[in-house]
Design an enzyme around this catalytic site. Sequence first.
Site, PDB file in Angstrom:
ATOM      1  N   GLU A  52     -28.707  55.449 102.741  1.00 34.76           N
ATOM      2  CA  GLU A  52     -27.788  55.822 103.825  1.00 34.76           C
ATOM      3  C   GLU A  52     -28.499  55.962 105.168  1.00 34.76           C
ATOM      4  O   GLU A  52     -27.900  55.745 106.211  1.00 34.76           O
ATOM      5  CB  GLU A  52     -27.035  57.113 103.488  1.00 34.76           C
ATOM      6  CG  GLU A  52     -25.995  56.971 102.378  1.00 34.76           C
ATOM      7  CD  GLU A  52     -26.590  57.119 100.984  1.00 34.76           C
ATOM      8  OE1 GLU A  52     -27.840  57.236 100.860  1.00 34.76           O
ATOM      9  OE2 GLU A  52     -25.805  57.113 100.013  1.00 34.76           O
ATOM     10  N   PHE A 114     -19.513  69.405  92.351  1.00 30.91           N
ATOM     11  CA  PHE A 114     -20.489  68.325  92.233  1.00 30.91           C
ATOM     12  C   PHE A 114     -20.510  67.503  93.523  1.00 30.91           C
ATOM     13  O   PHE A 114     -19.472  67.095  94.036  1.00 30.91           O
ATOM     14  CB  PHE A 114     -20.131  67.421  91.044  1.00 30.91           C
ATOM     15  CG  PHE A 114     -21.053  66.241  90.918  1.00 30.91           C
ATOM     16  CD1 PHE A 114     -22.407  66.417  90.641  1.00 30.91           C
ATOM     17  CD2 PHE A 114     -20.575  64.944  91.114  1.00 30.91           C
ATOM     18  CE1 PHE A 114     -23.266  65.336  90.556  1.00 30.91           C
ATOM     19  CE2 PHE A 114     -21.431  63.853  91.013  1.00 30.91           C
ATOM     20  CZ  PHE A 114     -22.775  64.051  90.739  1.00 30.91           C
ATOM     21  N   GLN A 115     -21.689  67.306  94.047  1.00 27.80           N
ATOM     22  CA  GLN A 115     -21.911  66.550  95.286  1.00 27.80           C
ATOM     23  C   GLN A 115     -21.164  67.136  96.479  1.00 27.80           C
ATOM     24  O   GLN A 115     -20.709  66.414  97.363  1.00 27.80           O
ATOM     25  CB  GLN A 115     -21.570  65.070  95.101  1.00 27.80           C
ATOM     26  CG  GLN A 115     -22.597  64.396  94.193  1.00 27.80           C
ATOM     27  CD  GLN A 115     -22.524  62.888  94.201  1.00 27.80           C
ATOM     28  OE1 GLN A 115     -21.450  62.312  94.386  1.00 27.80           O
ATOM     29  NE2 GLN A 115     -23.653  62.247  93.968  1.00 27.80           N
TER      30      GLN A 115
END
Length: 584
Positions: A52, A114-115
Amino acid sequence: MSDQITGAQSLVKSLEAAGADNIFGIPGGAILPAYDPLMDSTKVRHILVRHEQGAGHAAEGYASATGRVGVCMATSGPGATNLVTPIADAHMDSVPMVAITGQVAESLIGTDAFQEADIRGITMPITKHNFLVTDAADIPRRIAEAFHIASTGRPGPVLVDIAKSALQASTTFEWPAELQLPGYRPITKPHAKQIREAARLMLASRKPVLYVGGGTIRSRAHRELRRLAELTGIPVVTTLMARGAFPDSHPQHLGMPGMHGTVSAVAGLQKSDLIISLGARFDDRVTGDLSTFAPGAAVIHADIDPAEIGKNRHADVPIVGDIREVITDLLVVLEAEQAAGRVGDYESWVAYCAGIKKRYPLGYDTPADGLAPQYVIERLGAIAGPEAIYVAGVGQHQMWAAQFIGYEHPNTWLNSGGAGTMGYSVPAAMGAKVGRPDATVWSIDGDGCFQMTNQELATCAIEGIPIKVAVIDNGNLGMVRQWQTLFYNERYSNTNLQDHAGAVRIPDFPKLAEAYGCVGLSCESADDVDATIAKAMEINDVPVVVDFRVNKDAMVWPMIAGGASNDQIQYARDLAPKFDEDDL
Ligand SMILES: Cc1ncc(C[n+]2csc(CCOP(=O)(O)OP(=O)(O)O)c2C)c(N)n1
Ligand SMILES: [Mg+2]
């Protein structure tokens, strides 16, 4: 009734409506709904990067080469946090960029799902603005606002964080006819009274200098700047961010000021009685010790961002406005003054500056053994020419690329100026090539920087983005090593990238390039430099990487030590220029 679509479809339609043609990103759970309709878009090309950070720098490179908004996309959590460095970079260098991130579903926000990462909170100080979208109906409006904010006023990065639940929800698409941003009205038109006052100071000055910063490029004011310079005859300096805003070949150009600037540009600022600052920000790398910077100068400070004015140096004439409009209005006043016979008397000052420029040109020593990195860069600039785009990493090679390539046009020199982000070059070059496919794009990277983001060569090779990379391979974190040479008694702690027993270089850059589907070349003698560059210039179907194995002891000169006064400029090691003793 408008058709019902998903929030994800609405996002893709919004991006199309905003004019996004290329997006750099990587999918993942939270952003996944958006990737499905993206596959069908005929207007938006998504370029799958390998990290990214590469997506963010590619968006920056695209934006800096074209002047349009660059777009990157990532999933929540680690995907989003990998964008933090390029977002910070774009913020420092006023790059128009929109970052779109997926967020966990609205019901999960705040649960350490999560995340999940609070990317709005994380990027609050490094974005021009940011949004969290939890209602699908808001998507078009937020995207429109993001593009508007990123590209108007002082450009900068805007983050739009969109909850997965909003991407999955059912909604209708309506592109906003007008934007409602009551608190956001950048002032572009300068105040007439300030313009008159600036013109008055310019005519009264005997030693003025045009201090040109990156804002001049962002506001596309290079033509107006040239008219202003030629109308008045005032000498010009261009900062690291403004290289190309004024032709290097122009006789009035004194070069780049600052820590590694030319003696003439440093003296031009230091000895002036009037600094006309155009989209520059009196960065510490330009001023050195602020208390001794240009002690006799009055300051006209023009900037679109009122927060910049007077931030580091008192402004006698503050002008808030777009630099192109500022110069245009100044020209009207100065032309009228000139018609009435009133012109500035700068003759002896111009002669003084020209004398210093002649006496202290940029130069370098050719090493007894090995290849001079400056020579490689000089030849690259000469062979690829001023129409090519040059994208540097951060370090010695960056400074040599700023010094030894002649820039004639804006948006042909891309680098990470404010943040100094190693790893910028390869992905930014990729973005620049996507935005300007007809231009030759050379990444000039350090061997240290290159190892941070070279995985984007895979993206370049697979997506057909034939950039050229010159690795200025001195086997070291050269700029840090230079400081160790000068300030740490030559104790080279952790700067040697080749510190191992074997004779082979690790990694072997040409082999690495080949592994990525690129052509890999190497060159270690001055006699081969031209032919190697010519060979690289001929390859236009795949990316090329040239490993220029250069002498490790070359240093960047001139130099003003960090925090020292600009009066302490060293032309070469232990060699002070004599401009201080000259009388004017
Ligand atoms: C991400 C990041 N980490 C660390 C630094 C500090 N730093 C500045 S220049 C430099 C060395 C760069 O080495 P290289 O890419 O080989 O370039 P050279 O100076 O040798 O030309 C380092 C470590 C930085 N600017 N950015
Ligand atoms: Mg190096």
